[in-house]
Enzyme design. Structure first.
Site, PDB file in Angstrom:
ATOM      1  N   LYS A  69      43.362  37.584  27.250  1.00  0.00           N
ATOM      2  CA  LYS A  69      44.077  36.310  28.135  1.00  0.00           C
ATOM      3  C   LYS A  69      44.121  34.993  27.476  1.00  0.00           C
ATOM      4  O   LYS A  69      43.191  34.713  26.827  1.00  0.00           O
ATOM      5  CB  LYS A  69      43.126  35.974  29.382  1.00  0.00           C
ATOM      6  CG  LYS A  69      43.812  35.131  30.377  1.00  0.00           C
ATOM      7  CD  LYS A  69      42.882  35.133  31.660  1.00  0.00           C
ATOM      8  CE  LYS A  69      43.475  34.044  32.785  1.00  0.00           C
ATOM      9  NZ  LYS A  69      42.675  33.989  33.966  1.00  0.00           N
ATOM     10  N   TYR A 116      42.591  28.304  45.068  1.00  0.00           N
ATOM     11  CA  TYR A 116      42.764  29.320  46.005  1.00  0.00           C
ATOM     12  C   TYR A 116      41.601  30.171  46.134  1.00  0.00           C
ATOM     13  O   TYR A 116      40.608  29.954  45.427  1.00  0.00           O
ATOM     14  CB  TYR A 116      44.108  30.271  45.716  1.00  0.00           C
ATOM     15  CG  TYR A 116      44.165  30.770  44.424  1.00  0.00           C
ATOM     16  CD1 TYR A 116      44.677  30.268  43.489  1.00  0.00           C
ATOM     17  CD2 TYR A 116      43.306  32.116  44.146  1.00  0.00           C
ATOM     18  CE1 TYR A 116      44.598  30.818  41.938  1.00  0.00           C
ATOM     19  CE2 TYR A 116      43.162  32.508  43.033  1.00  0.00           C
ATOM     20  CZ  TYR A 116      43.602  31.661  41.742  1.00  0.00           C
ATOM     21  OH  TYR A 116      43.813  32.341  40.698  1.00  0.00           O
ATOM     22  N   THR A 135      41.947  38.396  36.363  1.00  0.00           N
ATOM     23  CA  THR A 135      42.477  38.459  35.197  1.00  0.00           C
ATOM     24  C   THR A 135      41.379  37.704  34.053  1.00  0.00           C
ATOM     25  O   THR A 135      41.278  38.041  33.083  1.00  0.00           O
ATOM     26  CB  THR A 135      43.672  37.320  34.907  1.00  0.00           C
ATOM     27  OG1 THR A 135      43.328  36.048  35.517  1.00  0.00           O
ATOM     28  CG2 THR A 135      44.880  37.938  35.820  1.00  0.00           C
ATOM     29  N   ASP A 136      40.323  37.211  34.795  1.00  0.00           N
ATOM     30  CA  ASP A 136      39.164  36.546  33.605  1.00  0.00           C
ATOM     31  C   ASP A 136      38.808  37.430  32.856  1.00  0.00           C
ATOM     32  O   ASP A 136      38.466  37.105  31.754  1.00  0.00           O
ATOM     33  CB  ASP A 136      38.483  35.778  34.491  1.00  0.00           C
ATOM     34  CG  ASP A 136      38.873  34.296  35.164  1.00  0.00           C
ATOM     35  OD1 ASP A 136      37.936  33.742  35.912  1.00  0.00           O
ATOM     36  OD2 ASP A 136      40.195  34.082  34.969  1.00  0.00           O
ATOM     37  N   GLU A 153      31.339  36.224   4.301  1.00  0.00           N
ATOM     38  CA  GLU A 153      30.535  34.884   4.539  1.00  0.00           C
ATOM     39  C   GLU A 153      29.017  35.136   4.585  1.00  0.00           C
ATOM     40  O   GLU A 153      28.399  34.181   4.667  1.00  0.00           O
ATOM     41  CB  GLU A 153      31.142  34.296   5.550  1.00  0.00           C
ATOM     42  CG  GLU A 153      32.507  33.463   5.471  1.00  0.00           C
ATOM     43  CD  GLU A 153      32.438  32.633   4.693  1.00  0.00           C
ATOM     44  OE1 GLU A 153      33.289  32.706   3.843  1.00  0.00           O
ATOM     45  OE2 GLU A 153      31.518  31.907   4.381  1.00  0.00           O
ATOM     46  N   THR A 170      42.770  37.450  41.826  1.00  0.00           N
ATOM     47  CA  THR A 170      43.901  36.654  42.052  1.00  0.00           C
ATOM     48  C   THR A 170      44.978  37.374  42.965  1.00  0.00           C
ATOM     49  O   THR A 170      45.764  36.873  43.823  1.00  0.00           O
ATOM     50  CB  THR A 170      44.509  35.726  41.129  1.00  0.00           C
ATOM     51  OG1 THR A 170      43.574  34.839  40.695  1.00  0.00           O
ATOM     52  CG2 THR A 170      45.746  35.122  41.492  1.00  0.00           C
TER      53      THR A 170
HETATM   54  N1  DGL Z   1      38.676  34.114  39.767  1.00  0.00           N
HETATM   55  C1  DGL Z   1      39.641  34.779  38.630  1.00  0.00           C
HETATM   56  C2  DGL Z   1      39.492  36.297  38.568  1.00  0.00           C
HETATM   57  O1  DGL Z   1      39.146  36.763  39.616  1.00  0.00           O
HETATM   58  C3  DGL Z   1      41.092  34.275  39.229  1.00  0.00           C
HETATM   59  C4  DGL Z   1      42.011  34.777  37.936  1.00  0.00           C
HETATM   60  C5  DGL Z   1      42.733  35.750  38.400  1.00  0.00           C
HETATM   61  O2  DGL Z   1      42.502  36.854  38.858  1.00  0.00           O
HETATM   62  O3  DGL Z   1      43.945  35.743  38.017  1.00  0.00           O
HETATM   63  O4  DGL Z   1      39.486  36.778  37.425  1.00  0.00           O
END
Ligand code: DGL
Length: 357
Positions: free
Chosen positions: A193, A54, A120-121, A314, A40
């Site tokens: 995240k 986007y 971020t993913d 467990e 992003t």
């Molecule tokens: N498609 C997600 C990624 O590239 C977008 C999220 C981001 O980069 O913040 O991880």
């Protein structure tokens, strides 16, 4: 004789004053290499209010650098476009390629630190992998953004400035791979995240952040107690492909379906994200026992975001020859198990690694 001494003294004074009059040379700024992978932070939307829907991974590294001229105040930045992908498409093969480039750069005397722009993913997975394999105390900082570059109050530019300032800071050395967004500095091992959309999504809910960025300078409050970077036993030099490790999520009625599929797919390790303290439903336990009998290493993790999975709690891990994930999330446990399997299939050794990293 006196006249010669006086002339010599006068010459010395003249030299001293001329040197004093010269401006002190600018302190040489650190060299930071920016490795761009997409996400992003490099994303663009159709309007200034587009914060979902986007296109990630559209701007190149030169555009990212050009958008933040202030970078030149904190470092001499060199950009490289390593990938241009949304991070949900990152794979262990990407991790290996990225780690090798980071290691090559950090081995150079003229590189003081590396910043990696990343979606971020899956940023936390890449960060932890690098934390375990990059053999250098020099700063490696991952950065992303939650809003595309085209949006009002895009967070990418300030995140990038902070990440480069952090990587350029001598105080950042020796702290392991770090993640820097939203003015916060987190450890690669601990950060995750926590929110699908908000700017403060990267947190270490139980262990807390390492520090903060204040006006371009890092302020640290703690350090990780776990081994990282130069202190790890992992060497990817001869690794062509990481051993395949799958994650199975447990839920009411999840049964053995996914575990059987993993076995059939020929994985070398299974991370079981159990309910609660890594609990195993009867049929899931039977399937994991079968997996173990076929030489697959089984790690008991938990789908619960906080706390550690207790060994022999467990499930009788000693009797079942299972490993527990400590407090690593399932996705982080998979990163560590993949690397552990490049060294050994001995579960006692692998358990030791989960206590150490
Ligand atoms: N498609 C997600 C990624 O590239 C977008 C999220 C981001 O980069 O913040 O991880």
């Amino acid at each position: 004789m006196n006249a010669r001494l006086i002339r010599f003294a006068a010459w010395i004074l003249a030299m001293a004053s001329s040197v004093a009059a010269q401006p002190a040379p600018e302190p040489r700024l650190p060299n930071v290499t920016l490795l761009a992978t997409g996400g992003t932070i490099a994303g663009t939307g159709t309007t200034s209010t587009t914060t979902v829907g986007y296109k990630a991974a559209t701007l190149g590294v030169d555009a990212l650098v050009a958008a933040v001229p202030e970078l030149a105040k904190v470092a001499r930045v060199t950009g490289e476009q390593v990938f241009q992908i949304a991070s949900e498409n990152m794979t262990p093969a990407h991790w290996l390629q990225l780690a090798r480039r980071v290691s090559e750069l950090l081995a150079r005397d003229d590189v003081n630190g590396v910043v990696i722009t990343h979606g971020t993913d899956t940023l936390e997975e890449t960060a932890y992998f690098l934390d375990l394999v990059v053999k250098s105390p020099k700063p490696v900082v991952l950065v992303g953004a939650m809003r595309p570059s085209t949006s009002i109050s895009a967070d990418g530019p300030m995140n990038l400035y902070n990440a480069v300032a952090l990587a350029a800071s001598s105080d950042a050395a020796g702290r392991g791979v770090m993640v820097c967004l939203n003015d916060q500095i987190n450890a690669a091992r601990d950060v995750t995240k926590t929110d699908t959309a908000t700017l403060d999504t990267f947190r270490a809910p139980e262990l807390g952040l390492l520090g903060v960025m204040e006006a371009g300078h890092p302020i640290f409050y703690r350090a990780s107690t776990r081994a990282h970077t130069s202190a790890t036993e992992f060497d990817i030099g001869a690794v062509k492909e990481l051993p395949k490790v799958g994650i199975v999520l447990a839920y009411a009625g999840s049964g053995r379906l996914a575990i059987d599929a993993m076995i059939a797919a020929g994985v070398k390790g299974i991370v079981h994200a159990g309910t609660g303290n890594g609990s195993l439903a009867i049929d899931a336990k039977a399937a994991l026992v079968e997996a173990r009998s076929k030489g697959i290493v089984v790690v008991r993790a938990s789908r619960v975001p906080g706390g550690a999975v207790a060994r022999n709690g467990e499930a009788d891990d000693d009797a079942l020859d299972f490993v527990v994930a400590d407090n690593l999330s399932p996705q982080k446990a998979r990163v560590l198990l993949s690397l552990a399997l490049t060294r050994t299939v001995d579960t006692r050794e692998i358990q030791r690694m989960f206590w150490r990293y």
